[in-house]
Design a protein around this motif. Structure first.
Motif, PDB file in Angstrom:
ATOM      1  N   ILE A 176     -19.898  82.957  -3.127  1.00  0.00           N
ATOM      2  CA  ILE A 176     -19.026  83.780  -3.747  1.00  0.00           C
ATOM      3  C   ILE A 176     -18.372  85.375  -3.836  1.00  0.00           C
ATOM      4  CG2 ILE A 176     -19.510  84.728  -6.081  1.00  0.00           C
ATOM      5  CD1 ILE A 176     -21.329  81.984  -6.828  1.00  0.00           C
ATOM      6  N   PHE A 177     -19.056  86.327  -3.351  1.00  0.00           N
ATOM      7  CA  PHE A 177     -17.964  87.208  -3.685  1.00  0.00           C
ATOM      8  C   PHE A 177     -17.570  87.001  -1.654  1.00  0.00           C
ATOM      9  CE2 PHE A 177     -22.139  88.337  -6.069  1.00  0.00           C
ATOM     10  CZ  PHE A 177     -21.713  88.528  -7.238  1.00  0.00           C
ATOM     11  N   SER A 180     -14.006  86.046  -3.142  1.00  0.00           N
ATOM     12  CA  SER A 180     -13.458  86.810  -4.009  1.00  0.00           C
ATOM     13  C   SER A 180     -13.033  87.844  -3.493  1.00  0.00           C
ATOM     14  CB  SER A 180     -14.815  86.966  -4.806  1.00  0.00           C
ATOM     15  OG  SER A 180     -15.022  87.890  -5.479  1.00  0.00           O
ATOM     16  N   GLN A 194     -16.866  93.547  -4.953  1.00  0.00           N
ATOM     17  CA  GLN A 194     -17.323  92.375  -3.720  1.00  0.00           C
ATOM     18  C   GLN A 194     -17.357  93.055  -2.362  1.00  0.00           C
ATOM     19  OE1 GLN A 194     -15.209  92.783  -6.307  1.00  0.00           O
ATOM     20  NE2 GLN A 194     -13.429  90.632  -5.862  1.00  0.00           N
ATOM     21  N   ILE A 197     -21.615  94.438  -2.796  1.00  0.00           N
ATOM     22  CA  ILE A 197     -22.656  93.399  -2.947  1.00  0.00           C
ATOM     23  C   ILE A 197     -23.198  92.548  -1.841  1.00  0.00           C
ATOM     24  CG2 ILE A 197     -22.665  90.921  -4.752  1.00  0.00           C
ATOM     25  CD1 ILE A 197     -21.522  92.264  -6.580  1.00  0.00           C
TER      26      ILE A 197
ATOM     27  N   PHE C 175     -27.019  85.669 -11.457  1.00  0.00           N
ATOM     28  CA  PHE C 175     -25.613  86.828 -11.483  1.00  0.00           C
ATOM     29  C   PHE C 175     -24.220  86.592 -10.700  1.00  0.00           C
ATOM     30  CE2 PHE C 175     -24.353  89.955  -8.718  1.00  0.00           C
ATOM     31  CZ  PHE C 175     -23.883  91.114 -10.432  1.00  0.00           C
ATOM     32  N   SER C 176     -24.725  86.130  -9.873  1.00  0.00           N
ATOM     33  CA  SER C 176     -22.988  85.577  -8.796  1.00  0.00           C
ATOM     34  C   SER C 176     -22.292  84.984  -9.437  1.00  0.00           C
ATOM     35  CB  SER C 176     -23.794  85.241  -7.447  1.00  0.00           C
ATOM     36  OG  SER C 176     -24.753  84.030  -7.216  1.00  0.00           O
ATOM     37  N   TRP C 179     -21.798  86.696 -13.197  1.00  0.00           N
ATOM     38  CA  TRP C 179     -19.679  86.980 -12.715  1.00  0.00           C
ATOM     39  C   TRP C 179     -18.778  86.338 -11.768  1.00  0.00           C
ATOM     40  CZ3 TRP C 179     -17.098  88.014  -7.672  1.00  0.00           C
ATOM     41  CH2 TRP C 179     -16.795  88.784  -7.938  1.00  0.00           C
ATOM     42  N   TRP C 180     -19.092  85.385 -11.008  1.00  0.00           N
ATOM     43  CA  TRP C 180     -17.852  84.385 -10.420  1.00  0.00           C
ATOM     44  C   TRP C 180     -16.767  83.611 -11.682  1.00  0.00           C
ATOM     45  CZ3 TRP C 180     -18.505  79.063 -11.590  1.00  0.00           C
ATOM     46  CH2 TRP C 180     -17.920  78.498 -10.944  1.00  0.00           C
ATOM     47  N   LEU C 183     -14.698  86.586 -13.711  1.00  0.00           N
ATOM     48  CA  LEU C 183     -13.698  86.537 -13.070  1.00  0.00           C
ATOM     49  C   LEU C 183     -12.708  85.363 -13.237  1.00  0.00           C
ATOM     50  CD1 LEU C 183     -13.080  88.432 -10.714  1.00  0.00           C
ATOM     51  CD2 LEU C 183     -13.248  86.231  -9.443  1.00  0.00           C
ATOM     52  N   HIS C 184     -13.354  84.220 -13.032  1.00  0.00           N
ATOM     53  CA  HIS C 184     -12.559  83.454 -13.309  1.00  0.00           C
ATOM     54  C   HIS C 184     -11.808  82.507 -14.545  1.00  0.00           C
ATOM     55  CE1 HIS C 184     -11.672  82.550  -9.182  1.00  0.00           C
ATOM     56  NE2 HIS C 184     -12.756  82.822  -9.154  1.00  0.00           N
TER      57      HIS C 184
END
Lengths: 222, 78, 247
Positions: A176-177, A180, A194, A197, C175-176, C179-180, C183-184
């Motif tokens: 994901i990070f 992104s 990002q 992290i 958490f990720s 967050w993702w 964002l989207h």
């Protein structure tokens, strides 16, 4: 301590390089999988540039997943792992050394080749740099997390498929990070969060993965 | 405490969302009840398996005992 | 306290103890479910925004909570079994997996069905649904790994390591994904926010939560008992129990 880890890393690299061409496979896999996407989706440069971060990251993740086996399976079957453990080398050092060697042999070439994919997918140079940087920070975490799964499936008959099932969910935060960060760079927004992290995930996996991997390895060897 | 629905038809209809409400309740009902019965039967089927296992075990013990016994007697005859 | 703990760690004692306990748990589970359903379906008022679809939440929210809860129980008992080599802890840990996977699956299904009238589509890559999908994969991985070993002891220990690794990862994954998601999708979808809770809605939800909790304990106990029988088959008491004689 430092020198023994160095020796271990050298050992791992020499073990893998001995089987001459095998370390090339993940790299070739990376190139082929990424070049499938334009064929499957569209050759339109605008849409490709939009897809690129995700494609690069998913392909890199799968290549790392593929590469894990060659660092553990043969070593386990030939008894090399057991000998090391019997000789008093700590499991944590072995996992750490294998992960470092794995990253040097597989991860680093991916980082180097990534801009080429970026060019093929027509993303701008900034995004390309960030793709390299995010892979540089992210792929070591993948190697470390993957090594836990690999140690858990050592010696199992169809460990390969099982490894995928175990490890892919754990890869998700890195994916994901990583993706992104590249996306953010491609559209020109801030990507430092990002990357930070990704760095934090790397530190966390350096601290924790060797413990879990060593515990799992001990179970397989006992 | 008052009943929310006036008629049974209202209750089934759920204000036009009946399909969704009843589908999800049906899934939960089937899932939970099915698993309950399955986990309950597991003990029973395991017990049946074990009965077979013990029968085999005792059979083998008896055969072994018999075998030893015939050996003993043959030794005596000699 | 400690003797009780030691007794709990003995499969024989647990089996005999749970034989007495199980009928009670079944009755309590059944009654709580009846009460919860009555409160949730018949007596509770509805949220003015969501209408009657809010009634799905009475079975969805507890399922989601129990899906997480069962994973935590699975990982902690796995860790206890791993560190202190307690057989019973491993048995509980392994038995948690399929119940937890069931809860997670039910949370996913009911969430998707709830989503259709609320969002207009069955599946949306909402943070919570996505997290639960990943949780479901973690359960699948745990069960697959445990099945892959022939030797149960090795399987227990390996699966315990995986469960602990998963437990460390769940907050990070959660958490990720959150967050993702922000964002989207930004603020376009904020419909999963809690509906304004009346007292009767809260009561229905809490009763359902208790019902699920007792269901979990009952189903877990049943699985643990079945597992004990197989694992302790070479000990005298199981043979006596199954065949009814002491040969």
């Amino acid at each position: 301590m430092r020198s023994s880890l160095n020796a271990l890393i050298k050992r791992e690299i020499s073990v893998v390089l001995r089987s001459q061409s095998e370390f090339i496979y993940p790299l070739a896999f990376f190139l082929i999988v990424t070049s499938l996407f334009p064929l499957a989706v569209t050759p339109d440069p605008v849409q490709l540039a939009f897809l690129a971060p995700g494609v690069i990251w998913v392909a890199a993740l799968l290549s790392i997943l593929m590469s894990l086996n060659s660092f553990y399976q043969l070593d386990y079957e030939e008894g090399g792992l057991e000998q090391l453990l019997l000789a008093g080398v700590s499991g944590r050092d072995i996992v750490m050394a294998k992960s470092i060697a794995n990253w040097l042999v597989t991860g680093l070439p991916l980082v180097i080749v990534a801009p080429l994919i970026g060019v093929l997918f027509d993303i701008n140079w900034d995004a390309n740099k960030i793709a390299m940087l995010s892979l540089f920070l992210g792929t070591p975490s993948l190697c470390l997390i993957g090594s836990i799964g690999m140690c858990l499936t050592l010696g199992l008959r169809n460990g390969g498929v099982l490894l995928t099932l175990l490890v892919l969910p754990l890869f998700i935060p890195v994916l994901i990070f990583g993706a992104s960060a590249v996306q953010a760079a491609a559209i020109g927004t801030n990507f430092s969060g990002q990357l930070a992290i990704l760095g934090a995930l790397l530190v966390l996996s350096i601290m924790l993965a060797p413990f879990a991997g060593a515990a799992a390895m001990k179970i397989a060897i006992d | 405490m008052t009943l929310y629905f006036q008629t049974f038809q209202d209750f089934i209809d759920m204000g036009g969302h009946g399909f969704f409400v009843w589908t999800s309740y049906a899934f939960c009902f089937v899932g939970l009840l099915g698993y309950f019965i399955y986990s309950n039967n597991l003990s029973q089927s395991n017990k049946k398996e074990l009965v077979k296992f013990y029968r085999k075990l005792t059979d083998r013990e008896q055969r072994l005992a018999k075998h030893n016994h015939t050996n003993d007697s043959s030794e005596v005859n000699e | 306290m400690w003797t009780w703990f030691y007794q709990l760690a003995s499969p024989k004692w647990f089996y005999q103890f749970s034989t007495r306990l199980l009928p009670w748990f079944r009755w309590i589970t059944g009654l709580l479910f009846l009460l919860g359903l009555a409160l949730g379906l018949l007596f509770s008022q509805v949220d003015y925004q969501q209408g009657n679809t809010v009634r799905i939440l009475y079975i969805h929210v507890p399922a989601a909570f129990m899906g997480m809860f069962a994973y935590v129980v699975m990982a902690i008992t796995g860790a206890i079994g791993f560190v202190w080599r307690i057989k019973m802890a491993h048995i509980v840990s392994v038995s948690c997996a399929s119940v937890g996977a069931l809860f997670t699956l039910l949370a996913l299904i009911t969430g998707a069905v709830w989503g259709k009238p609320t969002w207009g589509t069955y599946w949306i890559w909402d943070a919570r649904l996505t997290s639960f999908l990943i949780l479901f994969f973690l359960y699948l991985g745990f069960m697959a790994l445990h099945n892959a070993f022939d030797d149960k002891k090795t399987a227990d220990r390996a699966a315990a390591v995986l469960a602990i690794v998963g437990l460390v990862n769940i907050p990070i994954i959660h958490f990720s994904v959150e967050w993702w998601n922000t964002l989207h999708q930004g603020a376009t979808i904020s419909k999963f926010e809690k509906p304004s809770m009346d007292a009767d809605m809260l009561a229905a939800l809490l009763v359902m939560l208790a019902a699920y909790q007792f269901y979990f304990l009952t189903a877990l106990m049943q699985r643990v008992r079945a597992e004990i029988l197989v694992r302790e088959k070479l000990s005298g008491w199981v043979q006596k129990l199954v065949t009814g004689n002491n040969s």
